[in-house]
Design a protein around this motif. Structure first.
Motif, PDB file in Angstrom:
ATOM      1  N   GLU A  98     -41.727   4.055 -22.655  1.00 46.73           N
ATOM      2  CA  GLU A  98     -40.872   3.653 -23.770  1.00 46.73           C
ATOM      3  C   GLU A  98     -41.135   4.493 -25.017  1.00 46.73           C
ATOM      4  O   GLU A  98     -40.269   4.610 -25.888  1.00 46.73           O
ATOM      5  N   MET A  99     -42.327   5.091 -25.116  1.00 47.69           N
ATOM      6  CA  MET A  99     -42.650   5.956 -26.259  1.00 47.69           C
ATOM      7  C   MET A  99     -42.127   7.375 -26.073  1.00 47.69           C
ATOM      8  O   MET A  99     -42.250   8.208 -26.984  1.00 47.69           O
ATOM      9  N   GLY A 100     -41.558   7.713 -24.893  1.00 46.84           N
ATOM     10  CA  GLY A 100     -40.974   9.035 -24.673  1.00 46.84           C
ATOM     11  C   GLY A 100     -41.751   9.912 -23.726  1.00 46.84           C
ATOM     12  O   GLY A 100     -41.331  11.056 -23.464  1.00 46.84           O
ATOM     13  N   PHE A 101     -42.876   9.437 -23.207  1.00 48.16           N
ATOM     14  CA  PHE A 101     -43.638  10.241 -22.262  1.00 48.16           C
ATOM     15  C   PHE A 101     -42.949  10.221 -20.901  1.00 48.16           C
ATOM     16  O   PHE A 101     -42.195   9.297 -20.581  1.00 48.16           O
ATOM     17  N   SER A 102     -43.237  11.240 -20.086  1.00 45.44           N
ATOM     18  CA  SER A 102     -42.717  11.323 -18.721  1.00 45.44           C
ATOM     19  C   SER A 102     -43.881  11.455 -17.754  1.00 45.44           C
ATOM     20  O   SER A 102     -44.950  11.984 -18.110  1.00 45.44           O
ATOM     21  N   TYR A 162     -49.290  24.707 -16.990  1.00 44.62           N
ATOM     22  CA  TYR A 162     -48.782  26.061 -16.738  1.00 44.62           C
ATOM     23  C   TYR A 162     -47.262  26.064 -16.701  1.00 44.62           C
ATOM     24  O   TYR A 162     -46.624  26.983 -17.236  1.00 44.62           O
ATOM     25  N   LYS A 163     -46.654  25.051 -16.101  1.00 41.83           N
ATOM     26  CA  LYS A 163     -45.196  24.980 -16.033  1.00 41.83           C
ATOM     27  C   LYS A 163     -44.582  24.821 -17.409  1.00 41.83           C
ATOM     28  O   LYS A 163     -43.571  25.458 -17.741  1.00 41.83           O
ATOM     29  N   LEU A 164     -45.183  23.996 -18.247  1.00 39.15           N
ATOM     30  CA  LEU A 164     -44.650  23.798 -19.594  1.00 39.15           C
ATOM     31  C   LEU A 164     -44.805  25.057 -20.442  1.00 39.15           C
ATOM     32  O   LEU A 164     -43.991  25.336 -21.331  1.00 39.15           O
ATOM     33  N   ALA A 165     -45.850  25.835 -20.153  1.00 39.07           N
ATOM     34  CA  ALA A 165     -46.071  27.053 -20.937  1.00 39.07           C
ATOM     35  C   ALA A 165     -45.040  28.122 -20.631  1.00 39.07           C
ATOM     36  O   ALA A 165     -44.834  29.049 -21.442  1.00 39.07           O
ATOM     37  N   GLN A 166     -44.377  28.035 -19.481  1.00 43.96           N
ATOM     38  CA  GLN A 166     -43.361  29.021 -19.137  1.00 43.96           C
ATOM     39  C   GLN A 166     -42.048  28.779 -19.852  1.00 43.96           C
ATOM     40  O   GLN A 166     -41.183  29.665 -19.881  1.00 43.96           O
ATOM     41  N   GLU A 167     -41.839  27.605 -20.462  1.00 45.61           N
ATOM     42  CA  GLU A 167     -40.606  27.329 -21.187  1.00 45.61           C
ATOM     43  C   GLU A 167     -40.615  28.048 -22.524  1.00 45.61           C
ATOM     44  O   GLU A 167     -41.666  28.189 -23.175  1.00 45.61           O
ATOM     45  N   GLU A 168     -39.426  28.495 -22.946  1.00 47.09           N
ATOM     46  CA  GLU A 168     -39.332  29.230 -24.207  1.00 47.09           C
ATOM     47  C   GLU A 168     -39.602  28.336 -25.404  1.00 47.09           C
ATOM     48  O   GLU A 168     -40.331  28.710 -26.325  1.00 47.09           O
ATOM     49  N   HIS A 169     -38.965  27.182 -25.422  1.00 50.57           N
ATOM     50  CA  HIS A 169     -39.137  26.252 -26.554  1.00 50.57           C
ATOM     51  C   HIS A 169     -39.566  24.909 -25.988  1.00 50.57           C
ATOM     52  O   HIS A 169     -38.751  24.153 -25.451  1.00 50.57           O
ATOM     53  N   PHE A 170     -40.828  24.649 -26.052  1.00 45.18           N
ATOM     54  CA  PHE A 170     -41.353  23.380 -25.535  1.00 45.18           C
ATOM     55  C   PHE A 170     -41.470  22.377 -26.679  1.00 45.18           C
ATOM     56  O   PHE A 170     -41.992  22.706 -27.758  1.00 45.18           O
ATOM     57  N   ALA A 171     -40.957  21.225 -26.444  1.00 49.14           N
ATOM     58  CA  ALA A 171     -41.066  20.137 -27.439  1.00 49.14           C
ATOM     59  C   ALA A 171     -41.167  18.825 -26.687  1.00 49.14           C
ATOM     60  O   ALA A 171     -40.452  18.618 -25.667  1.00 49.14           O
ATOM     61  N   PRO A 172     -42.010  17.900 -27.122  1.00 47.55           N
ATOM     62  CA  PRO A 172     -42.113  16.591 -26.427  1.00 47.55           C
ATOM     63  C   PRO A 172     -40.799  15.829 -26.488  1.00 47.55           C
ATOM     64  O   PRO A 172     -39.999  15.992 -27.389  1.00 47.55           O
ATOM     65  N   ASN A 173     -40.582  15.002 -25.490  1.00 41.73           N
ATOM     66  CA  ASN A 173     -39.350  14.181 -25.474  1.00 41.73           C
ATOM     67  C   ASN A 173     -39.399  13.181 -26.597  1.00 41.73           C
ATOM     68  O   ASN A 173     -40.432  12.531 -26.848  1.00 41.73           O
ATOM     69  N   SER A 174     -38.275  13.034 -27.314  1.00 41.27           N
ATOM     70  CA  SER A 174     -38.206  12.104 -28.432  1.00 41.27           C
ATOM     71  C   SER A 174     -37.604  10.800 -27.976  1.00 41.27           C
ATOM     72  O   SER A 174     -36.894  10.745 -26.981  1.00 41.27           O
ATOM     73  N   VAL A 209     -51.558  -4.475 -14.457  1.00 40.54           N
ATOM     74  CA  VAL A 209     -51.999  -3.940 -15.751  1.00 40.54           C
ATOM     75  C   VAL A 209     -51.597  -2.471 -15.885  1.00 40.54           C
ATOM     76  O   VAL A 209     -51.143  -2.017 -16.943  1.00 40.54           O
ATOM     77  N   ARG A 210     -51.770  -1.707 -14.797  1.00 40.91           N
ATOM     78  CA  ARG A 210     -51.396  -0.298 -14.846  1.00 40.91           C
ATOM     79  C   ARG A 210     -49.904  -0.127 -15.103  1.00 40.91           C
ATOM     80  O   ARG A 210     -49.485   0.757 -15.877  1.00 40.91           O
ATOM     81  N   GLU A 211     -49.097  -0.959 -14.461  1.00 44.18           N
ATOM     82  CA  GLU A 211     -47.655  -0.865 -14.659  1.00 44.18           C
ATOM     83  C   GLU A 211     -47.270  -1.205 -16.098  1.00 44.18           C
ATOM     84  O   GLU A 211     -46.366  -0.584 -16.677  1.00 44.18           O
ATOM     85  N   ALA A 212     -47.961  -2.199 -16.682  1.00 41.44           N
ATOM     86  CA  ALA A 212     -47.658  -2.550 -18.073  1.00 41.44           C
ATOM     87  C   ALA A 212     -47.975  -1.393 -19.016  1.00 41.44           C
ATOM     88  O   ALA A 212     -47.192  -1.063 -19.918  1.00 41.44           O
ATOM     89  N   ILE A 213     -49.147  -0.737 -18.805  1.00 41.26           N
ATOM     90  CA  ILE A 213     -49.501   0.408 -19.655  1.00 41.26           C
ATOM     91  C   ILE A 213     -48.537   1.569 -19.422  1.00 41.26           C
ATOM     92  O   ILE A 213     -48.139   2.281 -20.356  1.00 41.26           O
TER      93      ILE A 213
END
Length: 354
Positions: free
Chosen positions: A245-249, A342-354, A235-239
């Motif tokens: 597939e929605m673009g999350f990492s 904290y790591k994402l906040a150090q990036e200049e232009h942060f945007a979620p993966n599309s 079940v965890r693998e399916a979720i």
């Protein structure tokens, strides 16, 4: 036929009518009765017919010569109709299907005829060629088998052979015959071949006379026992696949040793909290502390703990860096979330993966 005197028809009436044609006179029923005749007796119109003692119920109409003293015999002018011999000949006895097949086959071969709903025999003896042919097929005669093979190949065969296939009286079957004979290694008693040399063989000396079984180097090994997926993991693998597939990492969760700063302080858990005691958390002896902490972010966290900020009043205590540098076994994966934010906040232009 009765006519007038002198051979002319009787003429009567007035006005000179035309003569009437001669009329057929009705026969006297007494004259149509059967008569018994013998060689010594003469025909007589007045004598009454009698039934012969040995032939009751017959209707003789013609005389036939008989020896003197013998009983008179009568001959019927009506021909006798041969009937089917008595016995179980009803449709219910055979069934509708068998009865119809037998009736049509008999009529086709002109063994019977039908007259006013009665089945009449037309021959004394019958020869069923189909039955004789089936017996030959059952006996496996070569001639019949050859004809059946020609029929399968579409060649010309007698009509009787075609009738066998049309009526589905024969079916094609494949028969395989095996011939067994003694081989060069034939023995009356089967001998078990040895697979290994044991200690008993060496002590007794039997290994000298043993016949060993040949090794099969292409044989498969024993199957390896494997486990199966746990239902909750499936079940965890399916979720997980849905979010990927929605673009999350995924966040790296393979760091099982974490500092107290990211495990507690960065999540604004006070240093005097009971969860940070040694009886509830596993601290490391080597390496006991870490020095890889971002100083700028550490100062901001220290300020919020001591005096508050960003809408918080803080805890109002003296925050210690030594307590934040202690290493421990990670108690929850939220510490990984604090590191990732904290790591994402150090990036200049942060945007979620599309």
């Amino acid at each position: 036929i009765a006519v007038g005197h002198g051979g002319d028809a009787a003429v009567g009436g007035r006005g000179g009518r035309a003569p009437r044609p001669p009329q057929r006179q009705r026969r006297d029923p007494r004259l149509a009765r059967p008569r018994l005749l013998s060689r010594d007796s003469a025909p007589s119109t007045s004598s009454r017919a009698r039934t012969s003692p040995g032939r009751r119920g017959c209707s003789p109409t013609r005389p036939r010569a008989t020896p003197p003293g013998a009983p008179a015999r009568c001959i019927s002018s009506r021909p006798s109709r041969p009937r089917v011999p008595p016995g179980p000949r009803s449709r219910e006895e055979f069934g509708d299907v068998v009865f119809d097949i037998a009736r049509k086959a008999a009529a086709k071969n002109k063994w019977i005829r039908f007259e006013r709903g009665i089945v009449l025999r037309t021959v004394e003896d019958t020869t069923d060629e189909m039955q004789e042919l089936l017996k030959r097929v059952e006996n496996g005669e070569d001639e019949v088998q050859e004809q059946l093979k020609r029929l399968e190949k579409g060649k010309v065969v007698p009509d009787l052979i075609k009738e066998l296939k049309r009526r589905k009286l024969v079916t094609k079957e494949k028969v395989i015959w095996y011939s067994l004979k003694k081989g060069p290694e034939f023995v009356v008693k089967r001998k078990t071949l040895a697979t290994d040399v044991t200690r008993e063989h060496l002590k007794s000396g039997d290994w000298k006379d043993l016949e060993f079984k040949d090794y099969n180097y292409e044989a498969q090994g024993q199957p390896i026992a494997i486990g199966y997926s746990q239902p909750l993991l499936e079940v965890r693998e399916a979720i997980q696949n849905i979010f990927l597939e929605m673009g999350f990492s995924e966040m790296p969760t393979n760091m099982f040793v974490e500092s107290s700063f990211w495990n507690f302080d960065a999540l604004f858990q006070p240093q005097q909290h009971p969860a940070r005691d040694s009886h509830d958390t596993f601290f490391l002896k080597a390496p006991a502390t870490t020095t890889q902490l971002p100083d700028d972010y550490l100062e901001k966290v220290k300020q919020v703990h001591q005096s508050g900020g960003y809408g918080s009043k803080g805890y109002g205590y003296d925050w210690k860096r030594d307590e934040a540098e202690k290493n421990l076994l990670r108690t929850h994966t939220t510490a990984v979330s604090a590191r990732m934010l904290y790591k994402l906040a150090q990036e200049e232009h942060f945007a979620p993966n599309s």
